[in-house]
Scaffold this motif. Sequence first.
Motif, mmCIF file in Angstrom:
data_model
loop_
_atom_site.group_PDB
_atom_site.id
_atom_site.type_symbol
_atom_site.label_atom_id
_atom_site.label_comp_id
_atom_site.label_asym_id
_atom_site.label_seq_id
_atom_site.Cartn_x
_atom_site.Cartn_y
_atom_site.Cartn_z
ATOM 1 N N TYR A 17 0.863 -1.191 0.000
ATOM 2 C CA TYR A 17 0.000 0.000 0.000
ATOM 3 C C TYR A 17 0.893 1.233 0.000
ATOM 4 O O TYR A 17 1.705 1.415 0.894
ATOM 5 C CB TYR A 17 -0.905 0.000 1.230
ATOM 6 C CG TYR A 17 -1.822 -1.205 1.292
ATOM 7 C CD1 TYR A 17 -3.107 -1.160 0.768
ATOM 8 C CD2 TYR A 17 -1.386 -2.404 1.851
ATOM 9 C CE1 TYR A 17 -3.942 -2.267 0.808
ATOM 10 C CE2 TYR A 17 -2.212 -3.521 1.895
ATOM 11 C CZ TYR A 17 -3.490 -3.443 1.368
ATOM 12 O OH TYR A 17 -4.299 -4.551 1.407
ATOM 13 N N GLU A 18 0.742 2.057 -1.029
ATOM 14 C CA GLU A 18 1.558 3.258 -1.149
ATOM 15 C C GLU A 18 0.752 4.479 -0.700
ATOM 16 O O GLU A 18 -0.360 4.714 -1.185
ATOM 17 C CB GLU A 18 2.028 3.465 -2.590
ATOM 18 C CG GLU A 18 2.957 4.664 -2.736
ATOM 19 C CD GLU A 18 3.457 4.843 -4.163
ATOM 20 O OE1 GLU A 18 4.626 5.172 -4.321
ATOM 21 O OE2 GLU A 18 2.649 4.664 -5.099
ATOM 22 N N TYR A 19 1.351 5.256 0.217
ATOM 23 C CA TYR A 19 0.703 6.451 0.763
ATOM 24 C C TYR A 19 1.526 7.687 0.432
ATOM 25 O O TYR A 19 2.757 7.629 0.335
ATOM 26 C CB TYR A 19 0.559 6.341 2.283
ATOM 27 C CG TYR A 19 -0.447 5.313 2.736
ATOM 28 C CD1 TYR A 19 -1.764 5.674 3.014
ATOM 29 C CD2 TYR A 19 -0.091 3.975 2.884
ATOM 30 C CE1 TYR A 19 -2.699 4.736 3.426
ATOM 31 C CE2 TYR A 19 -1.016 3.026 3.296
ATOM 32 C CZ TYR A 19 -2.314 3.411 3.561
ATOM 33 O OH TYR A 19 -3.226 2.468 3.966
ATOM 34 N N SER A 20 0.845 8.806 0.297
ATOM 35 C CA SER A 20 1.530 10.085 0.142
ATOM 36 C C SER A 20 2.041 10.538 1.505
ATOM 37 O O SER A 20 1.551 10.095 2.544
ATOM 38 C CB SER A 20 0.588 11.136 -0.440
ATOM 39 O OG SER A 20 -0.487 11.369 0.473
ATOM 40 N N CYS A 21 3.040 11.401 1.495
ATOM 41 C CA CYS A 21 3.594 11.930 2.738
ATOM 42 C C CYS A 21 3.827 13.423 2.563
ATOM 43 O O CYS A 21 4.389 13.844 1.544
ATOM 44 C CB CYS A 21 4.908 11.211 3.054
ATOM 45 S SG CYS A 21 5.615 11.632 4.646
ATOM 46 N N LYS A 29 -2.443 6.113 -2.264
ATOM 47 C CA LYS A 29 -2.235 6.416 -3.676
ATOM 48 C C LYS A 29 -2.541 5.207 -4.561
ATOM 49 O O LYS A 29 -3.171 5.322 -5.600
ATOM 50 C CB LYS A 29 -0.795 6.878 -3.906
ATOM 51 C CG LYS A 29 -0.455 8.195 -3.222
ATOM 52 C CD LYS A 29 1.024 8.534 -3.378
ATOM 53 C CE LYS A 29 1.390 8.786 -4.828
ATOM 54 N NZ LYS A 29 2.821 9.211 -4.959
ATOM 55 N N ARG A 30 -2.081 4.017 -4.146
ATOM 56 C CA ARG A 30 -2.315 2.815 -4.950
ATOM 57 C C ARG A 30 -1.990 1.581 -4.129
ATOM 58 O O ARG A 30 -1.352 1.651 -3.081
ATOM 59 C CB ARG A 30 -1.473 2.826 -6.224
ATOM 60 C CG ARG A 30 0.022 2.845 -5.975
ATOM 61 C CD ARG A 30 0.820 2.699 -7.256
ATOM 62 N NE ARG A 30 2.243 2.912 -7.017
ATOM 63 C CZ ARG A 30 3.206 2.594 -7.874
ATOM 64 N NH1 ARG A 30 2.901 2.053 -9.044
ATOM 65 N NH2 ARG A 30 4.474 2.824 -7.594
ATOM 66 N N LYS A 79 7.572 2.159 -10.940
ATOM 67 C CA LYS A 79 6.739 3.102 -11.686
ATOM 68 C C LYS A 79 5.397 2.489 -12.070
ATOM 69 O O LYS A 79 4.343 3.101 -11.905
ATOM 70 C CB LYS A 79 7.476 3.585 -12.936
ATOM 71 C CG LYS A 79 6.713 4.645 -13.714
ATOM 72 C CD LYS A 79 7.523 5.138 -14.900
ATOM 73 C CE LYS A 79 8.747 5.913 -14.437
ATOM 74 N NZ LYS A 79 9.498 6.502 -15.589
ATOM 75 N N ALA A 128 0.598 13.911 3.773
ATOM 76 C CA ALA A 128 -0.871 13.868 3.832
ATOM 77 C C ALA A 128 -1.398 12.489 4.243
ATOM 78 O O ALA A 128 -2.496 12.367 4.765
ATOM 79 C CB ALA A 128 -1.466 14.257 2.480
ATOM 80 N N PHE A 129 -0.625 11.453 3.985
ATOM 81 C CA PHE A 129 -0.976 10.078 4.321
ATOM 82 C C PHE A 129 -2.279 9.657 3.638
ATOM 83 O O PHE A 129 -3.172 9.095 4.252
ATOM 84 C CB PHE A 129 -1.068 9.884 5.837
ATOM 85 C CG PHE A 129 -0.753 8.473 6.259
ATOM 86 C CD1 PHE A 129 0.518 7.948 6.094
ATOM 87 C CD2 PHE A 129 -1.721 7.661 6.810
ATOM 88 C CE1 PHE A 129 0.814 6.658 6.457
ATOM 89 C CE2 PHE A 129 -1.436 6.354 7.176
ATOM 90 C CZ PHE A 129 -0.169 5.849 6.999
ATOM 91 N N GLU A 130 -2.345 9.933 2.338
ATOM 92 C CA GLU A 130 -3.475 9.505 1.534
ATOM 93 C C GLU A 130 -3.068 8.288 0.705
ATOM 94 O O GLU A 130 -1.963 8.256 0.145
ATOM 95 C CB GLU A 130 -3.934 10.632 0.609
ATOM 96 C CG GLU A 130 -4.480 11.844 1.356
ATOM 97 C CD GLU A 130 -4.796 12.994 0.428
ATOM 98 O OE1 GLU A 130 -4.304 12.962 -0.729
ATOM 99 O OE2 GLU A 130 -5.516 13.912 0.845
#
Length: 238
Positions: free
Chosen positions: A9-13, A19-20, A57, A15-17
């Motif tokens: 699980y990939e999260y943004s940082c 992503k995919r 990618k 914001a911890f949303e």
Amino acid sequence: SQMTTGTLYEYSCPAFELKRTIKTGGEWSKFIAYNSDKDILAVSNWISNTVSIIDYKTGKILKILKTSASPRGLLFTDKGENIIVLCFDGGKIQKFSVAEGTKLAEKAVEKSAMRHIVAAGNENVAYVSDMYYAQIYEIDTKTMEILRKVKVHNNPNTIALANNRWLFVSCRGKNNPVDYTLPSPANGKIFVIDTNTMTVTKDFEGGNQPTGLDVSLDGKTLCFSNFQDGNIEIYSIK
């Protein structure tokens, strides 16, 4: 990584949303390693005895390596051309070609429980924690042969190298006699090893079952998590 779903699980940082999600193609996916030279991920799969090589990618599985039992720690070498795999139940340190999936070298240690691996700056040597024998091994990354070793405390887990010399080791301590998942009868310890001499220079008490551990990139800060206490301790390194 989440073991029961075989998924990353990939999260943004920061914001911890989410992503995919990326399917690993393996069972009980545990440790993740990233190589910037090839822009690839490697994931060790505990139950299927495999390591998944994934294009970062696209999230596409490029190769699945078949390993000995219960692969855990991973280390890319040679600019991502090769990868070293620690086999927790298999009692082996194995090196594979990433592109071909072929095994290049192997070191077997009977009954060992290899957990975590980190490399020195020149990548000629690496350090491995063995939970069964409560030892840290210095290995030759070309041949997988053990060069030196040092005894630490019960159940060494995660390791981290600071300033290319000082190896920090989280030692969980003795297992609870009823069940290893319960709090230990005594707190664990943190060990500091001088890799120049491969000797212990310091040890101090951690919390109940210190496991996760890391050192900041500048080598000035140490942190580790105590599994049963549910906390994180942070220290300055001087």
